[in-house]
Design a protein around this motif. Structure first.
Motif, PDB file in Angstrom:
ATOM      1  N   SER A 196      58.289  35.035  65.552  1.00 29.20           N
ATOM      2  CA  SER A 196      57.760  36.265  64.818  1.00 29.20           C
ATOM      3  C   SER A 196      58.499  36.678  63.404  1.00 29.20           C
ATOM      4  O   SER A 196      57.624  37.091  62.616  1.00 29.20           O
ATOM      5  CB  SER A 196      58.126  37.445  65.946  1.00 29.20           C
ATOM      6  N   ALA A 250      47.539  34.875  62.761  1.00 28.51           N
ATOM      7  CA  ALA A 250      48.576  35.337  63.770  1.00 28.51           C
ATOM      8  C   ALA A 250      48.017  36.385  64.498  1.00 28.51           C
ATOM      9  O   ALA A 250      48.422  36.496  65.708  1.00 28.51           O
ATOM     10  CB  ALA A 250      49.706  35.897  62.713  1.00 28.51           C
ATOM     11  N   SER A 251      46.814  37.123  63.941  1.00 27.93           N
ATOM     12  CA  SER A 251      46.325  38.231  64.611  1.00 27.93           C
ATOM     13  C   SER A 251      45.409  37.683  65.666  1.00 27.93           C
ATOM     14  O   SER A 251      44.491  38.367  66.345  1.00 27.93           O
ATOM     15  CB  SER A 251      45.677  39.083  63.784  1.00 27.93           C
ATOM     16  N   ARG A 281      44.370  46.154  64.813  1.00 26.04           N
ATOM     17  CA  ARG A 281      45.695  46.725  65.034  1.00 26.04           C
ATOM     18  C   ARG A 281      46.844  45.862  64.608  1.00 26.04           C
ATOM     19  O   ARG A 281      47.697  46.092  64.149  1.00 26.04           O
ATOM     20  CB  ARG A 281      45.640  47.512  66.281  1.00 26.04           C
ATOM     21  N   VAL A 282      46.492  44.729  65.506  1.00 20.39           N
ATOM     22  CA  VAL A 282      47.714  43.762  65.251  1.00 20.39           C
ATOM     23  C   VAL A 282      47.853  43.148  63.930  1.00 20.39           C
ATOM     24  O   VAL A 282      48.948  42.998  63.388  1.00 20.39           O
ATOM     25  CB  VAL A 282      47.436  42.546  66.455  1.00 20.39           C
ATOM     26  N   VAL A 332      49.673  45.478  62.081  1.00 15.21           N
ATOM     27  CA  VAL A 332      51.004  45.559  62.081  1.00 15.21           C
ATOM     28  C   VAL A 332      51.822  44.444  61.662  1.00 15.21           C
ATOM     29  O   VAL A 332      52.816  44.169  60.774  1.00 15.21           O
ATOM     30  CB  VAL A 332      51.459  45.559  63.832  1.00 15.21           C
ATOM     31  N   TRP A 333      51.065  43.514  61.430  1.00 14.04           N
ATOM     32  CA  TRP A 333      51.536  41.946  60.989  1.00 14.04           C
ATOM     33  C   TRP A 333      51.775  42.388  59.448  1.00 14.04           C
ATOM     34  O   TRP A 333      52.672  41.912  58.559  1.00 14.04           O
ATOM     35  CB  TRP A 333      50.647  41.068  60.912  1.00 14.04           C
ATOM     36  N   VAL A 363      54.689  44.499  58.924  1.00 10.00           N
ATOM     37  CA  VAL A 363      56.042  43.609  59.009  1.00 10.00           C
ATOM     38  C   VAL A 363      56.431  42.499  58.089  1.00 10.00           C
ATOM     39  O   VAL A 363      57.380  42.418  57.438  1.00 10.00           O
ATOM     40  CB  VAL A 363      56.006  42.791  60.433  1.00 10.00           C
ATOM     41  N   VAL A 420      54.972  50.929  59.162  1.00 14.54           N
ATOM     42  CA  VAL A 420      53.818  50.420  60.161  1.00 14.54           C
ATOM     43  C   VAL A 420      52.750  51.418  60.334  1.00 14.54           C
ATOM     44  O   VAL A 420      51.546  51.440  60.374  1.00 14.54           O
ATOM     45  CB  VAL A 420      54.504  50.251  61.623  1.00 14.54           C
ATOM     46  N   LEU A 439      50.046  54.551  67.238  1.00 14.20           N
ATOM     47  CA  LEU A 439      51.203  53.664  66.998  1.00 14.20           C
ATOM     48  C   LEU A 439      51.713  52.885  68.192  1.00 14.20           C
ATOM     49  O   LEU A 439      51.851  51.606  68.034  1.00 14.20           O
ATOM     50  CB  LEU A 439      52.416  54.651  66.132  1.00 14.20           C
ATOM     51  N   ALA A 449      49.350  50.209  68.701  1.00 13.06           N
ATOM     52  CA  ALA A 449      49.374  49.023  67.996  1.00 13.06           C
ATOM     53  C   ALA A 449      50.617  48.215  68.121  1.00 13.06           C
ATOM     54  O   ALA A 449      50.603  46.999  68.209  1.00 13.06           O
ATOM     55  CB  ALA A 449      49.438  49.735  66.780  1.00 13.06           C
ATOM     56  N   ILE A 450      51.739  48.835  68.410  1.00  9.28           N
ATOM     57  CA  ILE A 450      53.006  47.986  68.529  1.00  9.28           C
ATOM     58  C   ILE A 450      52.778  47.283  69.937  1.00  9.28           C
ATOM     59  O   ILE A 450      53.215  46.106  69.969  1.00  9.28           O
ATOM     60  CB  ILE A 450      54.215  49.076  68.476  1.00  9.28           C
ATOM     61  N   SER A 483      49.904  46.051  71.382  1.00 11.79           N
ATOM     62  CA  SER A 483      49.109  45.094  71.182  1.00 11.79           C
ATOM     63  C   SER A 483      50.093  44.004  70.394  1.00 11.79           C
ATOM     64  O   SER A 483      49.843  42.811  70.751  1.00 11.79           O
ATOM     65  CB  SER A 483      48.058  45.642  70.394  1.00 11.79           C
ATOM     66  N   PHE A 484      50.614  44.350  69.341  1.00 16.79           N
ATOM     67  CA  PHE A 484      51.451  43.415  68.568  1.00 16.79           C
ATOM     68  C   PHE A 484      52.512  42.637  69.476  1.00 16.79           C
ATOM     69  O   PHE A 484      52.358  41.443  69.413  1.00 16.79           O
ATOM     70  CB  PHE A 484      52.151  44.313  67.573  1.00 16.79           C
ATOM     71  N   SER A 514      50.486  40.133  71.580  1.00 10.97           N
ATOM     72  CA  SER A 514      50.103  39.167  70.895  1.00 10.97           C
ATOM     73  C   SER A 514      51.080  38.209  70.502  1.00 10.97           C
ATOM     74  O   SER A 514      50.761  36.875  70.653  1.00 10.97           O
ATOM     75  CB  SER A 514      49.329  39.819  69.523  1.00 10.97           C
ATOM     76  N   VAL A 515      52.072  38.737  70.122  1.00 15.53           N
ATOM     77  CA  VAL A 515      53.299  37.809  69.738  1.00 15.53           C
ATOM     78  C   VAL A 515      53.842  36.996  71.232  1.00 15.53           C
ATOM     79  O   VAL A 515      54.145  35.832  71.000  1.00 15.53           O
ATOM     80  CB  VAL A 515      54.571  38.513  69.330  1.00 15.53           C
ATOM     81  N   TRP A 537      51.112  34.121  71.585  1.00 13.29           N
ATOM     82  CA  TRP A 537      51.323  32.968  70.539  1.00 13.29           C
ATOM     83  C   TRP A 537      52.474  32.345  71.182  1.00 13.29           C
ATOM     84  O   TRP A 537      52.547  30.996  71.049  1.00 13.29           O
ATOM     85  CB  TRP A 537      51.568  33.955  69.237  1.00 13.29           C
TER      86      TRP A 537
END
Lengths: 210, 153
Positions: free
Chosen positions: A59, A128-129, A148-149, A152-153, A156, A202, B30, B33-34, B36-37, B40-41, B44
């Motif tokens: 990440s 990445a999303s 949304r992802v 955030v990416w 970041v 963010v 927020l 979103a976090i 989901s993030f 997602s990470v 992956w």
């Protein structure tokens, strides 16, 4: 009679020598050495924490190959210094600290080697999303989640190195502030400040107010 | 409290409520979103962690590049060092040749001076001889001739 006694005695001595040798061998098999114990402990630590370290590095870098390489280096370094690990912090915190330092060294070296090819294998934000949370069922939900992802990416990506590290440790690795402070070598107050700025960024990216 | 103040107060409170609701909604967004993030990470990372490794190919490619880099570097270094040496040797040879030529020139000049000095002495001696051998000075030559004619008569 004396000869018989001698024969009996020598037989007894030989038998006792055999028993002692067998006992030593058995002890050697049954009782592992300190090195064996340390090696076993370390392999358990690797097994438990390797995915987390890899995830953090992935990440941070968005580069699968680089994350793998840095993870290998992290555990190699940890293995070399395992005997010096006193257990003041948890093994995870210690490993995370090594990983953060390796990552810093990597970017520093890369900046110094400016004449080298600057190509990186870091994937772009769209790619990445692509990895979506599994719970999103409908297409609308999937699109919304992807958007949304990506946001955030993007946020970041725009963070400073420290802010990014703190943000990822808090929200991806779900570490406590004290653990983050120990891993990064910062005070808890500084960690809070970095985290607050990162979250603000963010939020701004998501379209809210700072 | 007057009626206007009460209205203002109500208005403030309702504005605060709206702000709080907005902030709450923002926070929910927020958080979502976090969350989901993170998911997602995680997805992956799990996929990348379990993928087959291609370390060998990468290493080979890198080592090939490294070898080419080293070879080019070595050629450059060897070229510059040999060029420098050649240049230095050339300079030394030129200096030596110039020294030799200068020495030869000086020797030639000395020889010429010596030769000139010898020639001059010989000429001088012959001149002196001719002067000494002469019986009559050249200014008296016509008179001497006349005298010789009279004598014959």
């Amino acid at each position: 009679m004396r000869i018989l006694d001698g024969a009996v005695n020598s037989g007894a001595v030989r038998a006792s020598t055999w028993v002692m040798a067998a006992g030593t061998a058995l002890k050697a098999i049954m009782m592992p050495t300190a090195e064996d114990i340390a090696a076993e402990e370390f392999s358990r630590v690797v097994e438990r924490h390797r995915p987390q370290i890899f995830r953090f590095l992935l990440s941070s870098t968005r580069d699968v190959d680089l994350a793998e390489t840095l993870t290998q280096e992290c555990f190699l370094k940890a293995h070399r210094n395992w005997s010096g690990f006193r257990g003041d912090s948890s093994a995870m915190t210690w490993l995370m600290r090594i990983a953060i330092n390796l990552q810093k060294d990597h970017w520093r070296n890369r900046r110094m080697q400016f004449w080298r090819t600057t190509r990186t294998n870091a994937v772009d934000l769209d790619e990445a999303s692509e990895w979506l949370p599994s719970g999103e069922s409908s297409i609308e939900q999937q699109l919304l989640a992807r958007e949304r992802v990506k946001q955030v990416w993007t946020a970041v990506k725009g963070l400073s190195e420290r802010q990014r590290t703190v943000f990822l440790l808090r929200y991806v690795e779900e570490q406590e502030l004290s653990e983050i402070a120990a891993a990064t070598g910062l005070s808890e107050g500084t960690v809070k400040a970095h985290l607050s700025r990162a979250v603000g960024r963010v939020r701004l990216e998501l379209g809210g107010k700072r | 409290m007057s009626g206007t103040e009460e209205q203002d107060d109500k208005m403030d409170r309702s504005t605060d409520n709206v702000d709080q609701r907005a902030a709450g909604a923002e926070d929910v967004e927020l958080d979502e979103a976090i969350k989901s993030f993170k998911q997602s990470v995680d997805a992956w990372s799990d996929a990348a962690y379990g993928r087959p490794r291609t370390v060998e190919q990468t290493v080979r490619r890198r080592s090939w590049r490294l070898a080419v880099g080293w070879a080019l570097g070595c050629v450059l270094v060897a070229g510059s060092v040999s060029g420098g040496l050649f240049e230095r040797q050339h300079q030394i040879e030129l200096k030596q040749r110039a020294n030799r030529e200068r020495a030869a020139e000086q020797q030639k000049q000395v020889q010429q001076q010596q030769a000139r000095a010898q020639v001059t002495d010989e000429d001088l001696l012959s001149d002196v001889d001719s002067d000494v051998s002469r019986q009559v000075p050249s200014a008296m030559e016509p008179l001497a001739q006349m005298m010789s004619v009279d004598e014959t008569k």
